[in-house]
Design a protein around this motif. Structure first.
Motif, PDB file in Angstrom:
ATOM      1  N   ARG A   1       0.812  -1.218   0.000  1.00 15.46           N
ATOM      2  CA  ARG A   1       0.000   0.000   0.000  1.00 15.46           C
ATOM      3  C   ARG A   1       0.842   1.263   0.000  1.00 15.46           C
ATOM      4  O   ARG A   1       0.511   2.236  -0.689  1.00 15.46           O
ATOM      5  CB  ARG A   1      -0.929   0.010   1.213  1.00 15.46           C
ATOM      6  CG  ARG A   1      -2.028  -1.034   1.171  1.00 15.46           C
ATOM      7  CD  ARG A   1      -2.765  -1.079   2.489  1.00 15.46           C
ATOM      8  NE  ARG A   1      -3.737  -2.151   2.531  1.00 15.46           N
ATOM      9  CZ  ARG A   1      -4.229  -2.666   3.658  1.00 15.46           C
ATOM     10  NH1 ARG A   1      -3.830  -2.188   4.830  1.00 15.46           N
ATOM     11  NH2 ARG A   1      -5.110  -3.641   3.618  1.00 15.46           N
TER      12      ARG A   1
ATOM     13  N   LEU B   1       2.073   2.101  -3.381  1.00 21.62           N
ATOM     14  CA  LEU B   1       0.973   2.583  -4.213  1.00 21.62           C
ATOM     15  C   LEU B   1       0.658   4.045  -3.917  1.00 21.62           C
ATOM     16  O   LEU B   1       0.416   4.846  -4.825  1.00 21.62           O
ATOM     17  CB  LEU B   1      -0.274   1.731  -3.988  1.00 21.62           C
ATOM     18  CG  LEU B   1      -0.298   0.341  -4.611  1.00 21.62           C
ATOM     19  CD1 LEU B   1      -1.573  -0.395  -4.197  1.00 21.62           C
ATOM     20  CD2 LEU B   1      -0.212   0.420  -6.122  1.00 21.62           C
TER      21      LEU B   1
ATOM     22  N   ALA C   1       1.063   7.151  -6.546  1.00 25.42           N
ATOM     23  CA  ALA C   1      -0.021   8.084  -6.862  1.00 25.42           C
ATOM     24  C   ALA C   1       0.398   9.525  -6.588  1.00 25.42           C
ATOM     25  O   ALA C   1       0.104  10.431  -7.376  1.00 25.42           O
ATOM     26  CB  ALA C   1      -1.261   7.730  -6.043  1.00 25.42           C
TER      27      ALA C   1
ATOM     28  N   PHE D   1      -8.885   8.105  -2.518  1.00 25.23           N
ATOM     29  CA  PHE D   1      -8.409   6.794  -2.939  1.00 25.23           C
ATOM     30  C   PHE D   1      -8.319   5.921  -1.686  1.00 25.23           C
ATOM     31  O   PHE D   1      -7.548   6.212  -0.778  1.00 25.23           O
ATOM     32  CB  PHE D   1      -7.046   6.888  -3.611  1.00 25.23           C
ATOM     33  CG  PHE D   1      -7.086   7.559  -4.956  1.00 25.23           C
ATOM     34  CD1 PHE D   1      -7.331   6.821  -6.108  1.00 25.23           C
ATOM     35  CD2 PHE D   1      -6.893   8.923  -5.074  1.00 25.23           C
ATOM     36  CE1 PHE D   1      -7.381   7.431  -7.352  1.00 25.23           C
ATOM     37  CE2 PHE D   1      -6.941   9.550  -6.306  1.00 25.23           C
ATOM     38  CZ  PHE D   1      -7.177   8.791  -7.449  1.00 25.23           C
TER      39      PHE D   1
ATOM     40  N   PHE E   1      -7.291   2.489  -0.112  1.00 25.48           N
ATOM     41  CA  PHE E   1      -6.449   1.307  -0.284  1.00 25.48           C
ATOM     42  C   PHE E   1      -6.888   0.257   0.735  1.00 25.48           C
ATOM     43  O   PHE E   1      -6.107  -0.211   1.564  1.00 25.48           O
ATOM     44  CB  PHE E   1      -4.983   1.675  -0.088  1.00 25.48           C
ATOM     45  CG  PHE E   1      -4.483   2.709  -1.050  1.00 25.48           C
ATOM     46  CD1 PHE E   1      -3.719   2.340  -2.146  1.00 25.48           C
ATOM     47  CD2 PHE E   1      -4.785   4.053  -0.882  1.00 25.48           C
ATOM     48  CE1 PHE E   1      -3.263   3.291  -3.040  1.00 25.48           C
ATOM     49  CE2 PHE E   1      -4.337   5.013  -1.774  1.00 25.48           C
ATOM     50  CZ  PHE E   1      -3.570   4.630  -2.860  1.00 25.48           C
TER      51      PHE E   1
ATOM     52  N   VAL F   1      -8.959   1.105  -4.473  1.00 25.78           N
ATOM     53  CA  VAL F   1      -7.738   0.645  -5.120  1.00 25.78           C
ATOM     54  C   VAL F   1      -7.448  -0.787  -4.673  1.00 25.78           C
ATOM     55  O   VAL F   1      -7.025  -1.013  -3.536  1.00 25.78           O
ATOM     56  CB  VAL F   1      -6.543   1.553  -4.758  1.00 25.78           C
ATOM     57  CG1 VAL F   1      -5.314   1.149  -5.568  1.00 25.78           C
ATOM     58  CG2 VAL F   1      -6.882   3.013  -5.003  1.00 25.78           C
TER      59      VAL F   1
ATOM     60  N   SER G   1      -2.307  -2.863  -7.460  1.00 23.95           N
ATOM     61  CA  SER G   1      -2.627  -2.111  -8.667  1.00 23.95           C
ATOM     62  C   SER G   1      -1.575  -1.018  -8.848  1.00 23.95           C
ATOM     63  O   SER G   1      -0.731  -0.801  -7.995  1.00 23.95           O
ATOM     64  CB  SER G   1      -4.015  -1.488  -8.550  1.00 23.95           C
ATOM     65  OG  SER G   1      -4.990  -2.473  -8.314  1.00 23.95           O
TER      66      SER G   1
ATOM     67  N   PHE H   1      -0.830   3.149 -10.588  1.00 22.83           N
ATOM     68  CA  PHE H   1      -1.432   4.403 -11.012  1.00 22.83           C
ATOM     69  C   PHE H   1      -0.804   4.868 -12.318  1.00 22.83           C
ATOM     70  O   PHE H   1       0.333   4.549 -12.620  1.00 22.83           O
ATOM     71  CB  PHE H   1      -1.246   5.471  -9.937  1.00 22.83           C
ATOM     72  CG  PHE H   1      -2.176   5.294  -8.786  1.00 22.83           C
ATOM     73  CD1 PHE H   1      -3.367   5.970  -8.750  1.00 22.83           C
ATOM     74  CD2 PHE H   1      -1.868   4.433  -7.753  1.00 22.83           C
ATOM     75  CE1 PHE H   1      -4.241   5.799  -7.691  1.00 22.83           C
ATOM     76  CE2 PHE H   1      -2.729   4.255  -6.697  1.00 22.83           C
ATOM     77  CZ  PHE H   1      -3.917   4.936  -6.669  1.00 22.83           C
TER      78      PHE H   1
ATOM     79  N   HIS I   1     -10.995   0.699  -9.257  1.00 19.62           N
ATOM     80  CA  HIS I   1      -9.740   1.220  -9.786  1.00 19.62           C
ATOM     81  C   HIS I   1      -9.458   0.643 -11.173  1.00 19.62           C
ATOM     82  O   HIS I   1      -9.094   1.365 -12.099  1.00 19.62           O
ATOM     83  CB  HIS I   1      -8.616   0.852  -8.807  1.00 19.62           C
ATOM     84  CG  HIS I   1      -7.248   1.228  -9.265  1.00 19.62           C
ATOM     85  ND1 HIS I   1      -6.524   0.477 -10.150  1.00 19.62           N
ATOM     86  CD2 HIS I   1      -6.463   2.283  -8.954  1.00 19.62           C
ATOM     87  CE1 HIS I   1      -5.355   1.035 -10.345  1.00 19.62           C
ATOM     88  NE2 HIS I   1      -5.291   2.122  -9.645  1.00 19.62           N
TER      89      HIS I   1
END
Length: 206
Positions: free
Chosen positions: A17, A20, A24, A127, A129, A154, A158, A160, A180
């Motif tokens: 996380r 991520l 982002a 967003f 997570f 999200v 994944s 961005f 997402h």
């Protein structure tokens, strides 16, 4: 002004996380740089651990993002929301991005009025997570009090994409809840670039 509220709590490090979130944040900073927008940053956990007033110094902003380690304690969103309200009052226009694993300490009753107040001064894009879609939907209820918002769940692992995030600057719709994957997966990933950038800035920062 683009206000970035980023979760750096202990739980954000699980299941990729934190990377991520950093990915982002890099995406948005780069998009803001191209547009000439200012960016403010609020890093939080149990309290606000770092805050940057509106700035166009993108190298400094990236260094702030690269320094995140998921060591800021619990997940208390109230103080960053209050600070975002204060920032929004000082600029002509603001969009607030919130990045969190959604496992916050405050109840909806405690946080809801401040989210509504922020919505009076700023567009809000969230967003989440979260561990799963069910948890994300529960967190989404916190933001039903304001009409100008977008909410994204999200999924794990994944990535961005800068061009997708750019759309959020240029197009603003009614409240929505999107997976997402439906929004981002058609775009070419910039993950390796962002990761290399984070590593480079991280080494320079150390």
């Amino acid at each position: 002004n683009i206000c970035l509220i980023a979760d750096d709590s202990g739980s954000i490090v699980y299941e990729n996380r934190l990377k991520l979130v950093q990915e982002a944040l890099f995406s948005i900073i780069m998009a803001a740089e191209k547009r000439g927008d200012s960016v403010s940053v609020l890093i939080f956990g149990s309290q606000i651990s770092y805050q940057q007033k509106p700035s166009r110094d993108c190298d400094q902003l990236k260094t702030i993002v690269a320094s995140m380690e998921g060591t800021s304690g619990g997940t208390i969103l109230l103080d960053p929301i209050k600070k975002a309200i204060d920032l929004a009052k000082t600029v002509e226009k603001q969009t607030t991005f919130i990045f969190t694993d959604s496992y916050i300490f405050e109840s909806q009753k405690e946080l809801g009025p401040y989210i509504s107040k922020l919505g009076n001064f700023s567009k809000i894009i969230v967003f989440a997570f979260s561990e799963n879609l069910k948890d994300a939907k529960l967190f989404k209820n916190y933001f039903n009090t304001t009409f100008e918002n977008k909410f994204f769940y999200v999924p794990k692992y994944s990535h961005f994409y800068e061009s997708s995030l750019q759309e959020l600057y240029d197009k603003y719709e009614t409240p929505t809840f999107l997976y997402h994957d439906e929004f981002f997966d058609s775009m070419k990933t910039l993950f390796e670039y962002y990761q290399a950038e984070a590593d480079k800035i991280g080494r320079a920062h150390v």
